[in-house]
Each structure stands twice: as C-alpha cells, then as structure tokens.
Motif scaffolding. Structure first.
Motif, PDB file in Angstrom:
ATOM      1  N   GLU A 257      80.481  -4.070-114.673  1.00 20.37           N
ATOM      2  CA  GLU A 257      79.751  -4.874-113.715  1.00 20.37           C
ATOM      3  C   GLU A 257      80.532  -6.091-113.221  1.00 20.37           C
ATOM      4  O   GLU A 257      80.579  -6.376-112.035  1.00 20.37           O
ATOM      5  N   HIS A 258      81.141  -6.809-114.168  1.00 20.49           N
ATOM      6  CA  HIS A 258      81.821  -8.034-113.760  1.00 20.49           C
ATOM      7  C   HIS A 258      82.954  -7.744-112.783  1.00 20.49           C
ATOM      8  O   HIS A 258      83.089  -8.378-111.753  1.00 20.49           O
ATOM      9  N   PHE A 259      83.753  -6.772-113.176  1.00 20.39           N
ATOM     10  CA  PHE A 259      84.890  -6.412-112.334  1.00 20.39           C
ATOM     11  C   PHE A 259      84.400  -5.977-110.951  1.00 20.39           C
ATOM     12  O   PHE A 259      84.870  -6.454-109.925  1.00 20.39           O
ATOM     13  N   ASN A 260      83.420  -5.083-110.951  1.00 17.73           N
ATOM     14  CA  ASN A 260      82.952  -4.529-109.681  1.00 17.73           C
ATOM     15  C   ASN A 260      82.256  -5.565-108.802  1.00 17.73           C
ATOM     16  O   ASN A 260      82.511  -5.635-107.601  1.00 17.73           O
ATOM     17  N   LEU A 267      85.732 -11.541-104.133  1.00 15.49           N
ATOM     18  CA  LEU A 267      87.166 -11.578-103.849  1.00 15.49           C
ATOM     19  C   LEU A 267      87.389 -12.320-102.534  1.00 15.49           C
ATOM     20  O   LEU A 267      86.870 -11.911-101.500  1.00 15.49           O
ATOM     21  N   PRO A 268      88.147 -13.431-102.566  1.00 17.22           N
ATOM     22  CA  PRO A 268      88.231 -14.263-101.358  1.00 17.22           C
ATOM     23  C   PRO A 268      89.144 -13.685-100.272  1.00 17.22           C
ATOM     24  O   PRO A 268      89.209 -14.239 -99.180  1.00 17.22           O
ATOM     25  N   LEU A 313      88.464  -9.986-116.289  1.00 18.32           N
ATOM     26  CA  LEU A 313      87.130  -9.428-116.051  1.00 18.32           C
ATOM     27  C   LEU A 313      86.993  -8.053-116.700  1.00 18.32           C
ATOM     28  O   LEU A 313      85.933  -7.698-117.215  1.00 18.32           O
ATOM     29  N   LEU A 314      88.078  -7.294-116.699  1.00 13.52           N
ATOM     30  CA  LEU A 314      88.055  -6.003-117.392  1.00 13.52           C
ATOM     31  C   LEU A 314      87.779  -6.207-118.876  1.00 13.52           C
ATOM     32  O   LEU A 314      87.006  -5.466-119.485  1.00 13.52           O
ATOM     33  N   ALA A 315      88.434  -7.217-119.442  1.00 14.48           N
ATOM     34  CA  ALA A 315      88.203  -7.510-120.852  1.00 14.48           C
ATOM     35  C   ALA A 315      86.725  -7.820-121.074  1.00 14.48           C
ATOM     36  O   ALA A 315      86.079  -7.279-121.982  1.00 14.48           O
ATOM     37  N   LEU A 316      86.193  -8.652-120.228  1.00  9.77           N
ATOM     38  CA  LEU A 316      84.796  -9.059-120.359  1.00  9.77           C
ATOM     39  C   LEU A 316      83.851  -7.864-120.257  1.00  9.77           C
ATOM     40  O   LEU A 316      82.907  -7.732-121.034  1.00  9.77           O
ATOM     41  N   ASP A 317      84.133  -6.968-119.315  1.00 10.20           N
ATOM     42  CA  ASP A 317      83.312  -5.771-119.160  1.00 10.20           C
ATOM     43  C   ASP A 317      83.289  -4.914-120.416  1.00 10.20           C
ATOM     44  O   ASP A 317      82.384  -4.121-120.627  1.00 10.20           O
ATOM     45  N   ASN A 318      84.315  -5.067-121.234  1.00 15.83           N
ATOM     46  CA  ASN A 318      84.386  -4.275-122.446  1.00 15.83           C
ATOM     47  C   ASN A 318      84.023  -5.095-123.682  1.00 15.83           C
ATOM     48  O   ASN A 318      84.329  -4.708-124.799  1.00 15.83           O
TER      49      ASN A 318
END
Ligand code: ADP
Ligand code: MG
Length: 701
Positions: A257-260, A267-268, A313-318
C-alpha cells in the motif's frame, strides 16, 4: 624451502644487521624477507645492447647508443644557457642537452667522432633528447655488453646517506635468493598458469629483480601484477558469493500500500528511465532471499533521494523499519525535511536523529524505534551508535558513501539479527575499474541520466585580478533574485591560515555587498552546530543572498534558487571535490554558473583540473581524469587511501590485467566457491597464507 623463511626478520639476512635493518624498516617499510623480495625495482638500466635512434621508445628506460655529434650550439634563453648537440646514427638524429657546465663540456666534445652515450631519453616536440648523457669515446669504451639489465630500486636520501646504495640493495636481494635457494613456492594453480602462459613464481621473482631481457621482464611484470590483482578479486568475489549463499536477507515479497499510494498519488514528478531501472534492480534484490549490498552511483542532482525513499517504502510495506544515514547534520536535516514534505499527508512516522537532538527527544526516538512506532529514521553518525536499537530494521541506506569508512558500514549490519539490506549511495562517480577493486563485493547500479529540463552549469575560470568584474556579475544575478555560494578551501594542514582566508574573504564580501541591501550568511566547521543550522536556514529561506562557507556545504545540499557557485583558490581543490561543489548549483530551472577563482601561478596539474571542469559537466569523465591525475590511492579521500597501495599493479594502467584477473576469479569461484577441488588446492593455500599474513586487503566487512 621452509615456508616460514619468508617471514624471517630482515636482521637475519647476511649483510643486514640491526642498524641496516632499522634503516630499511623506517625508510622502506621492509621488515621481513618477504618485504625485501617484493621491494621491486622501479626502473632498469638496459646495457644489454646498443639501441638505434629509430628504436627508441617513449619510456623512462635508460639506454645506450652509438653515434656521432654532427653539430653543436649554445642556446640562450631567459632561464639560462644550454648546450645542445645534434647526435646522429645511421637511423636518425636526436639532441643531447646540457644545462650546467656547458663551457667545460663544449671544450671536451669532439665533432664527428663515434661516441657511446648513455642516459634517459625525453620525448619533446617530435624528437628525442637526452639531458646530461654519460659519454665515452667509442675507442675508450669498454667493450662487452652486460648479460642482464641493471635494476634500480626506489631509494631515499637517508638510505644513500647510510650507505644503502642501489648496489647494496641489489646485493641484499641476491643474498636473499641464495639463502632461499631460489625456491619460492608457486601460488597459482596449473590451470591458471597454463591458460595464461605465465612465468612460474620463481622465474617471475628472479626476472623482476634481475631481468635477462626486456621480454622476460615484461612477462615477470605481467605475472606478478596478475597475481596481486587476482587474489584481491578472489577475496572480493568469494565474499560476494558466500554472502549470497549464506547470508539470508529479509525477503520483501510485497509491493504494498505505501509504495503504491506514494507512486500513484504523491510522486512529485515522473521518474526518469534511469531511476525506474534502478528501482527495479533494488526491488529484485529485496524480493530475493539474499541480503542486498548495493552501491548506487549517480551524479549530483540525478535524483537518488527518491530512489532511497521508494526503497524505504518497500521495507515498510513488508513490516520493516529503515534508516537513512548522511555524513553531515546539514544534509541529514535536509533529507528529513525533504522526505517529510514529499510524503505529505501519508501516515508515515519519520524522525531525525543527530548529535544535536536534545536528550529528552532522543529518549523518545529510542523508545519508538524499539517498540516499532517509528518507520523511518534519518540521521548522522548518531544513528550508528550502539544504543540506537531498532525493533526490526530491514533496510539501511548510506548517503554519500565516500564520507564513511567501511567500519561504519559494518555497524549497520549488526542492527538486526539478520543483517538488514544495505544500499550505499554516492555522487562521486567511481570509474568502473576502481569500483571493481574497491567495491568488487557489491552490486552496482548507476543513474546515468539527469531529470529533464536541467540546464548544464556554465563553468568559467577567472583570475583574482578580475574580481571586480565577478562582483558585478554577482550583483546582477542577485538583482534577479538569485542566491550565491562563495566557497573557501579548508585543508587540515593549514587550518589556521585557511580560516584567516575565509574570514578575510567574508569581510571583503561584507564591504562589497553592504547591509541592508545585501545579507550574507557564513558557515564553517568551527561554528557551533546550532549557529550553522541557523545560518543555513536563513539562506534556505532566502533571507540571505550570499553564503560564504567552507566545504561543509559540499555534499548534498539542495537549494534550487542558488545559481552561482564561486570557488576561491580553486587550484587547491581536487577534481572530484570541485565537481561536487558545482553540483550545489544548477538544481532549479534557471541558468547556473560556476566560477573558479585562482591566482596567476598554477601548476600544470591544476591547469588540467580547471580545464577539465570548464570543459565537462560529466561526473564520470571527470572521475576518469581525476583517477589519471591522482592515482587511485588518493581518489577516495583520506579514509580509504592506503587501501589501494598495491605493490606492483596499477589499477589505471593495468586495467586489462585487472579485468583478466577478475574474469579468472569469477570462473574459478563459480565452479568451486570454497576452492575445495584438488586442482584449486594451491590457490586455497596461497589465499589462506595471504589472509593470515595480512598481505591482502582485509577491510571489506
Ligand atoms: P542527488 O542524486 O544529488 O541526491 P536529489 O535526489 O537531491 O539528487 O535530486 C535533485 C533534485 O532533482 C531534487 O530537487 C529532486 O526533487 C529533483 N528530481 C529528482 N528526480 C526527478 C525527476 N525524475 N524529475 C524531476 N525532478 C527530479
Ligand atoms: Mg543526494
């Protein structure tokens, strides 16, 4: 031969004794037989034949020729007189030159009489010349060529004063060969020896000290260079393979979710193709079962931060925490603010930990790291401290890697039971050859493209005498609303003087750009960090137009409105540092400028550096020039210099050998990662010996 013989202390060698041993150690670092054996000559005198003028090569070998002086003249120049003779044989002509003792020499020289001359040749303006040659009339010349070339060893004044002449050095090595009975065990396997048709170790060692001819010398050099580079590659690659097999990493299976959410809503800007490629590479690593160890190279401004963020963010998603470590507080602050801003309304808990964070706040951060409340920690070296413990650190990112030592990289490894994934980012482009050697155990990603719409920084070189013009230019830029950096060198050895230069410079800026129209910030290393932050903040907010600073602003600082970078005493900076500094401007849409200020007196190397900067904006090209100018040892800065003190190979010049060595190391280890096969037994033994005696780099954790 007794395998430990080479570890014998040099005092025991016949002809050495305690006094000489002491001088050999202090002047040349020679302690053991082995050290003496690998104290190679740095040039050779070739009296094995008479060369013809058309056979001369553009190298530093000292050669002898037979010919006649056909013409003699004295040339007068500002710098003094010199005597110039035209020397000819049946194949061509060259010049002999004397800068001293012309009168006497002129009287001695005979025209049109055959001479044997000996010396080092120089190549200049399309022809060869030989300064101060040794000369014998052919009729007086002792006939009889030498059988071998004469080795010339590196020496120092003290060595010669203490009677350790070149002849003595050479004799000591001869003695060593006698005592060791010339039996030096082979270190390479038959397979490698045969495939590359290498000289045996014994032959190579003999010929490097006492070459029988040019060809054997070349083969000896090749063999020893190969060997040196090969074992380093063997070490680097075996570490990499073992780590991939053994060191499990946390598999980040999910792109969640976070990444997506970030990707689609926050994304700026659009990612460049290079950024996308690198994110893909990182995702592939993180999704596998092995621990990631990746070096991300990208020129200043290429957009590494966003790659770092998306990885976190990938780390966070996992379900993992991440850390982003920067070399300075200014930079850590900036990352922190920047990330907070980009993440906007997303519910991501992020904190900043630096040396100047208050104890009470720090305590809360520690707690929240341990109970998992915090997702991302941004900070300086403070993050590495042992007392900073995470609930579940999954990814550690180091920004501007060249400012960190390897020891620091390894501290991050121990912040979880299974080592976290590691991403190191650098804006100091490292030429491939060097990367292979320094970071051969890492995987490498490169961002080789800048975000669209950037105008290349215009770079010019100006002399101090034109300062007023430069000031006028600054005033125009400031009138357009732009901001300016003025950077002074700060070099450790002359800190007090540099500091004075900086303060003088600041005062003259204040005079030239007076209040209230102009506001000037100043930042340097001797200020308290609150004061630094305060001054920096004023500049960031646009309250001041000019920032006078030392190189503390070198890394990472991002102020798009700053469009002019003035580098004072630019000749005192290294190329990569100049390029880094220039990277502070050109970050917004406006045309930016970099002005390199120097006095009139410049060394030729300084000229090359300035020219390169004016000509090129390409960090990799600049790094290549830098590597050629300075050699690999200096290139990585003080922390890493010394790591590349190779005995005989040169990473730049012997690039082909390096590639061959790497290729062989990869082939062998792919087939036999533990070197357990019978045919690799010799390699395994040599490798073990090298590591045991610390004769191999042992710094990569
Ligand atoms: P560096 O690689 O030097 O760390 P940064 O990550 O600081 O570079 O990025 C430099 C600037 O470029 C920042 O202002 C950032 O927002 C911007 N940027 C990064 N990627 C892109 C992109 N794909 N398109 C436009 N701007 C970008
Ligand atoms: Mg950066």
């Amino acid at each position: 031969m007794n395998p430990n013989l080479l570890q014998t202390h040099i005092t025991y060698l016949k002809g050495v004794g305690p006094n000489r041993a002491q001088v050999l150690q202090s002047e040349l670092g020679i302690q053991t037989y082995e050290d003496l054996l690998s104290h190679y000559p740095n040039r050779y005198i070739d009296k094995t034949k008479y060369y013809k003028i058309n056979e001369l090569e553009r190298n530093s070998a000292e050669v002898q020729l037979i010919g006649k002086i056909i013409h003699l003249k004295t040339v007068e120049q500002k710098r003094g007189k010199r005597l110039v003779a035209t020397f000819a044989d049946e194949t061509g002509e060259m010049e002999l030159v004397w800068f001293r003792g012309q009168k006497w020499i002129k009287e001695q020289l005979k025209i049109n009489v055959p001479y044997v001359i000996f010396g080092r040749t120089n190549w200049f303006n399309g022809s060869f010349s030989m300064p101060h040659p040794e000369m014998d009339l052919l009729t007086d010349h002792e006939q009889g060529l030498r059988i071998t070339m004469q080795p010339i060893y590196p020496s120092t004044e003290k060595l010669s004063n203490k009677g350790i002449s070149n002849r003595v050095q050479s004799n000591l090595v001869k003695q060593l060969f006698t005592e060791a009975n010339a039996s030096f065990p082979e270190t390479l396997s038959d397979q490698v020896l045969n495939e590359l048709k290498l000289l045996s170790r014994k032959e190579a060692l003999f010929n490097i000290h006492f070459p029988r001819d040019q060809h054997l010398l070349a083969r000896a050099q090749f063999r020893l260079k190969f060997e040196e580079l090969f074992f380093i590659q063997l070490q680097l690659i075996s570490k990499k393979i073992l780590r991939k097999q053994k060191i499990k990493g946390f598999p980040f299976a999910e792109v969640g979710e976070h990444f997506n959410t970030f990707y689609h809503h926050h994304l700026p800007f659009e990612l460049t193709a290079a950024q996308q490629k690198v994110i893909k590479e990182i995702r592939a690593d993180l999704g596998s079962n092995a621990q990631m160890n990746r070096l991300l190279q990208g020129d200043v401004g290429s957009g590494k931060t966003i790659v770092a963020l998306m990885s976190m963010l990938l780390a966070l998603d996992n379900g993992f925490q991440s850390a982003l470590v920067a070399p300075t507080e200014i930079l850590a602050n900036q990352h922190f603010n920047n990330l907070q801003e980009i993440l906007g309304s997303m519910e991501i808990r992020i904190a900043l930990l630096t040396g100047s964070v208050k104890k009470s706040v720090r305590k809360i951060i520690h707690e929240q790291l341990e109970n998992g409340k915090l997702h991302i920690l941004v900070g300086t070296h403070a993050v590495l401290e042992h007392k900073v413990q995470f609930q579940n650190l999954g990814l550690a990112i180091i920004d501007e890697q060249h400012r960190f030592g390897v020891a620091q990289r390894s501290k991050l490894w121990h912040k979880n039971d299974i080592p976290p994934h590691i991403l190191v980012m650098t804006a100091t482009p490292i030429p491939r050859t060097l990367a292979m050697s320094l970071y051969g155990d890492l995987d490498i990603s490169v961002i080789d493209e800048l975000p669209p719409g950037r105008k290349p920084v215009k770079t010019v070189h100006r002399y101090d005498a034109n300062r007023l013009k430069v000031f006028r230019f600054l005033k125009d830029e400031i009138a357009k609303g732009r901001q300016v950096y003025v950077v002074y060198p700060l070099i450790q050895e002359s800190q007090a003087l540099d500091y004075k230069d900086l303060m003088d410079g600041y005062e003259s800026m204040v005079r030239e750009f007076p209040l209230p129209q102009y506001q000037i910030s100043i930042v340097h290393g001797q200020m308290k960090s609150e004061d630094k932050e305060y001054e920096m903040a004023r500049f960031v907010k646009g309250e001041t137009q000019i920032m006078v600073a030392t190189t503390v602003i070198e890394v990472g600082v991002n102020i798009p409105n700053a469009t002019v970078m003035i580098i004072e005493s630019a000749e005192r900076f290294g190329l990569s540092q100049l390029h880094q500094l220039r990277g502070r401007v050109g970050r917004g849409g406006d045309q930016s400028y970099c002005i390199l200020m120097t006095g009139h007196k410049l060394s030729s190397e300084a000229h090359t550096r300035l020219e390169t900067m004016v000509r090129s904006n390409d960090g990799f090209e600049i790094a290549e020039v830098d590597l050629k100018l300075r050699g690999p040892g200096d290139l990585m800065g003080t922390q890493q210099s010394g790591l590349l003190q190779l005995k005989i190979a040169d990473i730049v010049k012997d690039n082909d050998i390096l590639k061959t060595a790497r290729y062989f190391a990869i082939q062998i280890l792919n087939e036999d990662p533990q070197l357990a096969l019978e045919k690799n037994k010799t390699l395994r033994n040599s490798y073990t010996q090298l590591v045991k005696h610390k004769n191999i780099w042992n710094y990569i954790s």
